[in-house]
Motif scaffolding. Structure first.
Motif, PDB file in Angstrom:
ATOM      1  N   GLU A 156       8.892   1.193  11.385  1.00  0.00           N
ATOM      2  CA  GLU A 156       8.089   0.986  10.183  1.00  0.00           C
ATOM      3  C   GLU A 156       7.223  -0.249  10.379  1.00  0.00           C
ATOM      4  O   GLU A 156       7.730  -1.343  10.643  1.00  0.00           O
ATOM      5  CB  GLU A 156       8.974   0.793   8.953  1.00  0.00           C
ATOM      6  CG  GLU A 156       9.709   2.039   8.514  1.00  0.00           C
ATOM      7  CD  GLU A 156      10.495   1.804   7.237  1.00  0.00           C
ATOM      8  OE1 GLU A 156      10.457   2.676   6.349  1.00  0.00           O
ATOM      9  OE2 GLU A 156      11.139   0.747   7.125  1.00  0.00           O
ATOM     10  N   VAL A 157       5.913  -0.074  10.219  1.00  0.00           N
ATOM     11  CA  VAL A 157       4.956  -1.172  10.399  1.00  0.00           C
ATOM     12  C   VAL A 157       4.277  -1.447   9.066  1.00  0.00           C
ATOM     13  O   VAL A 157       3.746  -0.533   8.431  1.00  0.00           O
ATOM     14  CB  VAL A 157       3.886  -0.817  11.453  1.00  0.00           C
ATOM     15  CG1 VAL A 157       2.904  -1.965  11.617  1.00  0.00           C
ATOM     16  CG2 VAL A 157       4.533  -0.456  12.773  1.00  0.00           C
ATOM     17  N   ASP A 158       4.299  -2.707   8.651  1.00  0.00           N
ATOM     18  CA  ASP A 158       3.553  -3.136   7.472  1.00  0.00           C
ATOM     19  C   ASP A 158       2.403  -4.002   7.972  1.00  0.00           C
ATOM     20  O   ASP A 158       2.610  -5.114   8.443  1.00  0.00           O
ATOM     21  CB  ASP A 158       4.447  -3.924   6.518  1.00  0.00           C
ATOM     22  CG  ASP A 158       3.770  -4.217   5.189  1.00  0.00           C
ATOM     23  OD1 ASP A 158       2.574  -4.589   5.202  1.00  0.00           O
ATOM     24  OD2 ASP A 158       4.429  -4.107   4.143  1.00  0.00           O
ATOM     25  N   TYR A 159       1.173  -3.454   7.878  1.00  0.00           N
ATOM     26  CA  TYR A 159       0.012  -4.182   8.371  1.00  0.00           C
ATOM     27  C   TYR A 159      -0.212  -5.471   7.591  1.00  0.00           C
ATOM     28  O   TYR A 159      -0.629  -6.487   8.155  1.00  0.00           O
ATOM     29  CB  TYR A 159      -1.250  -3.320   8.245  1.00  0.00           C
ATOM     30  CG  TYR A 159      -1.327  -2.129   9.161  1.00  0.00           C
ATOM     31  CD1 TYR A 159      -1.788  -2.259  10.459  1.00  0.00           C
ATOM     32  CD2 TYR A 159      -0.965  -0.870   8.727  1.00  0.00           C
ATOM     33  CE1 TYR A 159      -1.896  -1.167  11.295  1.00  0.00           C
ATOM     34  CE2 TYR A 159      -1.053   0.232   9.556  1.00  0.00           C
ATOM     35  CZ  TYR A 159      -1.522   0.073  10.838  1.00  0.00           C
ATOM     36  OH  TYR A 159      -1.612   1.162  11.677  1.00  0.00           O
ATOM     37  N   LEU A 160       0.020  -5.434   6.282  1.00  0.00           N
ATOM     38  CA  LEU A 160      -0.261  -6.594   5.441  1.00  0.00           C
ATOM     39  C   LEU A 160       0.723  -7.722   5.698  1.00  0.00           C
ATOM     40  O   LEU A 160       0.342  -8.892   5.780  1.00  0.00           O
ATOM     41  CB  LEU A 160      -0.232  -6.187   3.961  1.00  0.00           C
ATOM     42  CG  LEU A 160      -1.256  -5.125   3.545  1.00  0.00           C
ATOM     43  CD1 LEU A 160      -1.053  -4.740   2.088  1.00  0.00           C
ATOM     44  CD2 LEU A 160      -2.681  -5.636   3.769  1.00  0.00           C
ATOM     45  N   GLN A 161       2.002  -7.365   5.808  1.00  0.00           N
ATOM     46  CA  GLN A 161       3.028  -8.381   6.065  1.00  0.00           C
ATOM     47  C   GLN A 161       3.148  -8.722   7.552  1.00  0.00           C
ATOM     48  O   GLN A 161       3.860  -9.660   7.908  1.00  0.00           O
ATOM     49  CB  GLN A 161       4.383  -7.885   5.548  1.00  0.00           C
ATOM     50  CG  GLN A 161       4.430  -7.622   4.055  1.00  0.00           C
ATOM     51  CD  GLN A 161       4.195  -8.880   3.249  1.00  0.00           C
ATOM     52  OE1 GLN A 161       4.652  -9.970   3.604  1.00  0.00           O
ATOM     53  NE2 GLN A 161       3.444  -8.747   2.153  1.00  0.00           N
ATOM     54  N   GLN A 162       2.491  -7.942   8.393  1.00  0.00           N
ATOM     55  CA  GLN A 162       2.578  -8.083   9.852  1.00  0.00           C
ATOM     56  C   GLN A 162       4.047  -8.073  10.289  1.00  0.00           C
ATOM     57  O   GLN A 162       4.527  -8.964  10.984  1.00  0.00           O
ATOM     58  CB  GLN A 162       1.871  -9.361  10.323  1.00  0.00           C
ATOM     59  CG  GLN A 162       0.380  -9.342  10.071  1.00  0.00           C
ATOM     60  CD  GLN A 162      -0.352 -10.540  10.655  1.00  0.00           C
ATOM     61  OE1 GLN A 162       0.243 -11.375  11.333  1.00  0.00           O
ATOM     62  NE2 GLN A 162      -1.644 -10.624  10.406  1.00  0.00           N
TER      63      GLN A 162
END
Length: 329
Positions: A235-241
């Motif tokens: 799982e990748v969260d772009y905003l939270q990096q």
């Protein structure tokens, strides 16, 4: 003439200093061994304001080409070809904001022009430089990927000069999926609603499927990528990096105080992500390609491939071709 610098600081300029172009000016001004020589914009008042903010000069377009070794082109897509072509004619290396051009044919012409001149032409697909994406790219080489799911959602914006939701938002995930899986999809399906402001697309790559959703009508900003592999779930969260790895997921029934209940457990790993500003990483990579006369991380060919997919998906969600499946090239 190729004006690749050697030991002296690289002279950089920005053509088009709207919201994105101004950020390029800011980062160029922060980087060592770079001289933010000037900025240019059709709106002279905007150019003067940005020039004052970042201690540089606001100049005419032709003057940028005389002063600079490298430029960022952040003008409207409709004039990408004309502006980038003139920069290349002047021997200036270019980072052009996505998409590379308005049409695939224009993109190919720019790629050929840059190659013939021995110049770097990098396309601004900024999510490639998100530290979370870079972490996942390193992990994926050891995984058997089954599917990818990307969501790029957000509320309506006040800006009116936006491209369609596929070319403006989904294009980022189209490029990331291509970087992970390689090549172009074998087939695509897509559909949209609310005049195309909410669009979903399915891309088929051999035995891997990628599902993409982009929206300007969702009342929460989401930037997420999920990779399903046989070994784990990423799982990748772009905003939270951030990156989460789910492994060894298993269901079981347990007895607690004489009562039988169901639970599902998994091991969650949190790999280290070297957080940082993606734009800074992008410009550093561009400048490194210029200094070393090497291929940029995001090539003109990458930009052309993303544009081809964007145009196919856009056609699928157009009113004249609703819910119709086409074979990709």
């Amino acid at each position: 003439m190729n004006r690749t610098p050697s030991a002296r600081p690289i002279s950089a300029g920005v053509i088009g200093v709207g919201s994105m172009g101004e950020n390029h000016a800011r980062v160029y001004g922060e980087l060592r061994s770079v001289d933010l020589a000037c900025v240019s914009d059709d709106d002279d008042e905007v150019a003067q304001r940005v020039a004052r903010e970042y201690d540089t000069d606001a100049v005419a377009f032709d003057t940028v080409l005389e002063r600079c070794d490298v430029v960022t082109v952040a003008v409207p897509t409709s004039v990408h070809y004309d502006v980038v072509s003139k920069c290349l004619d002047a021997g200036v290396h270019v980072l052009v904001e996505k998409p590379i051009a308005e049409t695939v044919e224009e993109g190919r012409a720019l790629a050929e022009q840059a190659a013939d001149a021995g110049l770097v032409l990098q396309v601004g697909h900024i999510e490639r430089f998100n530290p979370a994406v870079q972490t996942v790219t390193e992990l994926i080489d050891d995984l058997e990927v089954i599917s990818l799911e990307a969501e790029r959602l957000g509320p309506p914006l006040e800006r009116t000069s936006l491209g369609n939701v596929v070319s403006d938002l989904m294009v980022h995930d189209i490029d990331i999926v291509r970087a992970i899986l390689g090549g172009q999809p074998d087939a695509m399906t897509a559909m949209g609603t609310d005049d195309g402001q909410y669009t979903t697309a399915t891309l088929q790559y051999d035995d891997v499927v990628a599902s993409l959703t982009a929206s300007r009508v969702t009342q929460k900003k989401v930037r997420r990528l999920t990779v399903t592999a046989r070994e784990c779930l990423l799982e990748v969260d772009y905003l939270q990096q951030s990156v989460l790895i789910h492994r060894n997921s298993y269901p079981e029934y347990v007895v607690d105080d004489g009562k039988r209940r169901y639970r599902h457990e998994s091991v969650i790993e949190r790999p280290r992500v070297d957080n940082g500003e993606p734009l800074r990483h992008e410009l550093e990579a561009f400048l490194e390609a210029v200094r070393t006369d090497s291929e940029p991380v995001v090539t003109a060919e990458d930009g052309i491939a993303a544009l081809e997919t964007v145009q196919t998906i856009s056609a699928l969600v157009d009113e004249e071709t609703p819910k119709r499946e086409v074979q990709a090239r």
